[in-house]
Structure formats: C-alpha cells, structure tokens
Scaffold this motif. Structure first.
Motif, PDB file in Angstrom:
ATOM      1  N   LEU A   1    -108.017 -49.792 -76.377  1.00 25.38           N
ATOM      2  CA  LEU A   1    -108.650 -49.640 -77.693  1.00 25.38           C
ATOM      3  C   LEU A   1    -109.755 -50.670 -77.881  1.00 25.38           C
ATOM      4  O   LEU A   1    -110.828 -50.373 -78.421  1.00 25.38           O
TER       5      LEU A   1
ATOM      6  N   ARG B   1    -112.762 -49.554 -75.868  1.00 28.86           N
ATOM      7  CA  ARG B   1    -113.487 -48.488 -76.576  1.00 28.86           C
ATOM      8  C   ARG B   1    -114.338 -49.070 -77.704  1.00 28.86           C
ATOM      9  O   ARG B   1    -115.457 -48.614 -77.960  1.00 28.86           O
ATOM     10  N   ALA B   2    -113.796 -50.088 -78.378  1.00 30.10           N
ATOM     11  CA  ALA B   2    -114.535 -50.727 -79.469  1.00 30.10           C
ATOM     12  C   ALA B   2    -115.785 -51.422 -78.944  1.00 30.10           C
ATOM     13  O   ALA B   2    -116.872 -51.297 -79.515  1.00 30.10           O
TER      14      ALA B   2
ATOM     15  N   TYR C   1    -111.873 -48.749 -83.837  1.00 27.32           N
ATOM     16  CA  TYR C   1    -111.139 -49.074 -82.606  1.00 27.32           C
ATOM     17  C   TYR C   1    -110.605 -50.503 -82.616  1.00 27.32           C
ATOM     18  O   TYR C   1    -109.486 -50.760 -82.148  1.00 27.32           O
TER      19      TYR C   1
END
Length: 229
Positions: free
Chosen positions: A183, A186-187, A203
């Motif tokens: 996560l 993705r951020a 995210y």
C-alpha cells in the motif's frame, strides 16, 4: 661431527619456538575475536579476523564473517568486497547474495541489485525478494514491470506472513507486513508517477490502518499533507 649435530639441534629448536609462537599468536587472535564478538565490538572483531587470515588464508570461517561485520559497522564498500570474495567460494549462498544485494541497493547499483534479487527469488520464492525486485524496477522507471509484480504480490499478501525491512537510519530498521508495504508503494507511485495527491493520500492512510506503527508511511503522509515541509 659434533658441530653438525649441534647446528641441527639449534635449527630444530628455533623451528619449534617459531611454531609455538605462531600457535600462541593464533590462539590469542581467536580469543580476541571471540571476546569482541561476545561484546559486539565489531571493529575489533574485524581486526582479529583479518589477523587470523594473515596467519592462515584458508580460515574461511573467519572470512565468511566479514560481510556481516562490515555491514554492522556501515562500511558498505568493504562489506561488498568481502561478500563478493565469499560468494566465489559459495555462489548460491542465500545469506551472501542478500548481503551483496543490500550493498548494491545502498550504492545505487540498480541493475546489479535487480540481478541479485532475481537470483535470490529463484532460490527461495520469498515475497520480500519479489518486493525488492519491484522496488528496483520502480527506481529504474520500469512501471509496467512494477504494475505486474504488484499484482502478483497482492495475491501473495493474502496468505503470506512475510514482512519487509524498511531502513529508518544507517543502523535501525523496521519490519512491516507485506500488505502495508505494498500500500505504501502504491502511494509513492501515485505521488511520483501519477502526480495524484488524492490517490496517494488514500493509499498512505490504508497503509497506516493496516500497520499503525508504520513509521516510513507516516513520515511520507505527513510530508504529503504539509506540501513537503
């Protein structure tokens, strides 16, 4: 004849003394090494190991400790060289390949880093190694490979209890569950690749919910919310 016998005796005596001296030196170096390791005095342990290797270069048990010892003292170049030398003796050692990969990561050698993590992933299908390969692709701007790997990692994260090491300083790291690490990745991608602050915020918040103690994600999130200040 007596002189010849006397000469032989003297030579034999000197050789015996030399052998005893060398033996005493080795024993002292070994004692110094063990004492230093027990007290976590890694700088001294390195010196003791090198002295033992000067006395006998076939003492591979000491040569093979040098990569970790140099890593513990943050001497990345020496760590890399020691790992490379040890890998010549044991080219499929997971431990040594990982140390070499971490050195390549520290030195910004992305191609070498990716090659080593690929070797590691072939030996042991640990999600952490695929995560490191993905991070290397991200650093090289290979976003298609990143997207493909993240999909595979998402599947692994459903059942895997693996964690990813995040460096907080030169000597401190934090283990983060794979799902939270993905996560966070993705951020970071949303910020650097897509320039999408809203997506990045979503995210980062999800990563922190997944692992509330996630220090790196919290720092990134704070910077995002304060405009990089």
């Amino acid at each position: 004849m007596k002189k010849i016998i006397l000469s032989i005796c003297v030579i034999a005596s000197l050789a015996s003394c030399n052998n005893k001296t060398e033996s005493n030196l080795k024993n002292n170096y070994k004692k110094l090494f063990d004492k230093s390791m027990n007290s976590k005095d890694f700088q001294t342990a390195i010196v003791a190991a090198q002295l033992l290797l000067i006395e006998d270069s076939t003492q591979f048990v000491y040569a093979d400790t040098l990569p970790e010892l140099y890593a513990a003292t943050n001497n990345i170049m020496a760590c890399n060289d020691a790992a490379e030398a040890a890998l010549k003796r044991n080219p499929k050692s997971e431990r040594l390949l990982l140390i070499k990969a971490l050195c390549a990561e520290q030195m910004g050698r992305i191609d070498e880093q990716m090659s080593l993590y690929n070797q590691l992933y072939a030996i042991n299908k640990k999600p952490e190694y695929l995560y490191r390969i993905t991070a290397a692709h991200f650093g090289a701007g290979n976003f298609e490979a990143v997207d493909n790997n993240i999909k595979e990692l998402d599947e692994l994260a459903l059942t895997s209890k693996d964690s990813i090491d995040f460096m907080l300083s030169e000597s401190e790291k934090q283990k983060v569950p794979l799902k939270a690490a993905l996560l966070n990745m993705r951020a970071v991608m949303a910020v650097q690749k897509d320039r999408d602050v809203v997506k990045a915020k979503k995210y980062f918040e999800a990563a922190i919910r997944e692992y509330p103690d996630f220090i790196v994600a919290k720092e990134y999130y704070k910077r995002l919310m304060t405009g990089g200040k």
